[in-house]
Scaffold this motif. Structure first.
Motif: not given
Length: 171
Positions: A19-24, A29-31, A37-42
């Motif tokens: 069984r692999g990971f589903t697209l959802l 994970v990407v979100v 990244a949005g919190l750390v970069a600034p």
């Protein structure tokens, strides 16, 4: 997960279900990575801006020490026309020059522009300043001005240098 079965009397066959990971799940994970990244970069880039300001303050401090040594040898600070380059290269008609007073030519500010130098200065015997990342008077953060007198180099305010003041003479 493994299942064994015997079809119509034949020998046992083993099947393994993977069984692999589903697209959802991958999108979630990407979100999450994007939000982190949005919190750390600034915060990271804010620190880079602060470090450039600290570098400019350290360079101005070094230039001040070299100017003081120049004054001890020559008897006066270099004029605005002689500029900060006189700390590395002997100016014309200066007999007591014992330099160079810097190991290398005058560095540009951390944003790649020459420091502004005015002698006599509006705040002391001389003024050295940089307008920061935006190269405009005033500003906050990385855009804030850095100067030798501990104030802000804001033209239009009585006693502060203007944007047309001479620079160090370096390209």
């Amino acid at each position: 997960m493994s299942r064994e079965f015997a079809p119509s009397g034949a020998g046992k066959v083993s099947l393994t279900v993977v069984r692999g990971f589903t697209l959802l799940e991958l999108l979630v994970v990407v979100v999450i990575i994007g939000m982190l990244a949005g919190l750390v970069a600034p915060r990271y880039f804010d620190q880079v801006g602060k470090s450039n300001t600290k570098i400019a303050k350290a360079q101005i401090d070094s230039l001040e020490k070299a100017l003081d040594q120049y004054r001890l040898d020559v008897g006066s600070y270099p004029t605005t026309e002689q500029s900060l380059t006189s700390l590395f290269t002997k100016p014309n008609n200066v007999e007591k020059w014992q330099g160079p007073y810097l190991k290398k030519p005058v560095p540009p500010d951390p944003w790649g522009r020459p420091y502004h130098y005015k002698s006599p200065g509006d705040h002391s015997d001389y003024d050295i300043y940089s307008y920061g990342a935006d190269n405009q008077p005033g500003g906050t953060g990385e855009n804030s001005d850095v100067d030798s007198w501990g104030g802000a180099a804001n033209p239009g305010v009585a006693g502060t240098p203007s944007a047309t003041s001479a620079t160090s003479g370096t390209p």
